[in-house]
Write an enzyme that holds these catalytic residues in place. Structure first.
Site, PDB file in Angstrom:
ATOM      1  CG  ASP A  98      -2.057   0.970   1.136  1.00  0.00           C
ATOM      2  OD1 ASP A  98      -2.371   1.425   0.019  1.00  0.00           O
ATOM      3  OD2 ASP A  98      -2.641   1.293   2.184  1.00  0.00           O
ATOM      4  CG  HIS A 138      -0.560   1.854  -9.253  1.00  0.00           C
ATOM      5  ND1 HIS A 138      -0.755   1.478  -7.941  1.00  0.00           N
ATOM      6  CD2 HIS A 138      -1.617   2.650  -9.567  1.00  0.00           C
ATOM      7  CE1 HIS A 138      -1.887   2.007  -7.500  1.00  0.00           C
ATOM      8  NE2 HIS A 138      -2.425   2.727  -8.468  1.00  0.00           N
ATOM      9  CB  SER A 171      -8.728  -5.262  -2.687  1.00  0.00           C
ATOM     10  OG  SER A 171      -9.385  -4.038  -2.964  1.00  0.00           O
ATOM     11  CB  THR A 172     -13.122  -7.840  -4.147  1.00  0.00           C
ATOM     12  OG1 THR A 172     -12.977  -7.685  -2.723  1.00  0.00           O
ATOM     13  CG2 THR A 172     -12.791  -9.282  -4.493  1.00  0.00           C
ATOM     14  CG  ASN A 187      -7.884  -2.026  -4.869  1.00  0.00           C
ATOM     15  OD1 ASN A 187      -6.997  -2.836  -4.619  1.00  0.00           O
ATOM     16  ND2 ASN A 187      -8.159  -1.017  -4.053  1.00  0.00           N
ATOM     17  NE  ARG A 189      -8.008   1.352   5.460  1.00  0.00           N
ATOM     18  CZ  ARG A 189      -7.688   2.628   5.662  1.00  0.00           C
ATOM     19  NH1 ARG A 189      -7.790   3.177   6.858  1.00  0.00           N
ATOM     20  NH2 ARG A 189      -7.263   3.393   4.658  1.00  0.00           N
ATOM     21  CB  SER A 248      -7.698  -3.129   3.235  1.00  0.00           C
ATOM     22  OG  SER A 248      -7.472  -1.875   3.842  1.00  0.00           O
ATOM     23  CD  GLU A 267       2.360 -11.444  16.668  1.00  0.00           C
ATOM     24  OE1 GLU A 267       2.362 -10.216  16.907  1.00  0.00           O
ATOM     25  OE2 GLU A 267       1.872 -12.290  17.449  1.00  0.00           O
TER      26      GLU A 267
END
Ligand code: IPE
Ligand code: IPE
Ligand code: MG
Length: 248
Positions: free
Chosen positions: A28, A45, A73-74, A76, A202, A204, A215
């Site tokens: 990220d 990117h 991700s689903t 994005n 988070r 996400s 961890e």
């Protein structure tokens, strides 16, 4: 109020530690990296894809057995069309390069996520990479593309229900191990360590089921700036944690 005294770290160098068998990375911060430089998000990117190549190679070199990177991700797909197509173009470039240049590589490539959304061209490249690399003996590199932890669980539940209905599965036999076997990561250990650069606290939607006892190491560096030293730092932080799994 008494504060717990933080123990002095026992480990300061990666040569002293036992490596996690499975590392997850939420790659990220590409957009913010580009913005800071006055560049379009797509430039972030492109830079992030270079970091991915270097860090995957580094993990394999130091002996990590499983690495899962969250690439798309689903959720994005909500991004502007121009950004999504720039990311798809980078996937394609990476997959072509992986086929072409890594014939004698030891890395096993796997793709996790819902493939039905990808172009036939991308799909063929994914399948070809998996096929070419499946008998190798090195690190398993899972690339999470159009992956979402919730979508993965929905898919697993549908398959379990279907198998139960078809009497291929006895409902009494449904346990944690069986559920794990219906996930994309079937047969692989759960991630011990999940690294999230860019400072967000988070998940996400990353590896929801598998990360029950992972961890988390959150780092303030943006993904395109992430270097081998940051990975070492995360490994040392991980090695100095006390994992209890609910015990004492
Ligand atoms: C991660 O970087 C790459 C993807 C989600 C595809 P971002 O693009 O989310 O970067 P930020 O979080 O906006 O900085
Ligand atoms: C998570 O990052 C997805 C990937 C890195 C591929 P996001 O940038 O999409 O997550 P949010 O929107 O900040 O939670
Ligand atoms: Mg982000």
């Amino acid at each position: 109020m008494a504060f717990f005294k933080r123990k002095k770290p026992a480990y300061t160098d990666i040569s002293q530690i036992e490596l996690p068998s499975h590392i997850g990375i939420i790659m990220d911060g590409n957009g913010r990296w580009a913005k800071k430089r006055g560049l379009p998000r797509s430039a972030g990117h492109t830079a992030g894809a270079q970091t991915f190549r270097k860090i995957a190679r580094y993990c394999s070199d130091i002996g990590v057995r499983h690495l899962t990177v969250y690439a798309f991700s689903t959720e994005n797909w909500r991004r502007p069309e121009t950004e999504v197509s720039a990311i798809m173009k980078l996937f394609k470039e990476y997959l072509e390069e992986a086929i072409r240049d890594f014939k004698d590589d030891s890395i096993v490539l796997k793709f996790i996520g819902d493939r039905s959304a990808f172009s036939p061209e991308l799909l063929a490249l994914m399948e070809e990479n998996e096929e070419e690399s499946k008998d190798r003996e090195g690190m398993v590199l899972n690339i999470a593309m159009n992956y979402g932890g919730r979508a993965e669980l929905v898919r697993a539940m549908q398959s379990i229900a279907r198998d139960a209905k078809d009497e291929k599965l006895d409902i009494e036999k449904i346990d944690e191990g069986l559920i794990s076997d219906y996930l994309y990561t079937k047969g692989q250990p759960d991630p011990d360590l999940i690294i999230r650069p860019s400072g967000e606290h988070r998940t996400s939607n990353f590896l929801l089921w598998q990360s029950a006892y992972s961890e988390y190491v959150i780092m303030d560096v943006l993904w395109p700036d992430f270097r081998e030293e940051h990975l070492n730092q995360a490994l040392i932080e991980y090695a100095n944690r006390n994992r209890r799994f609910g015990g004492v």
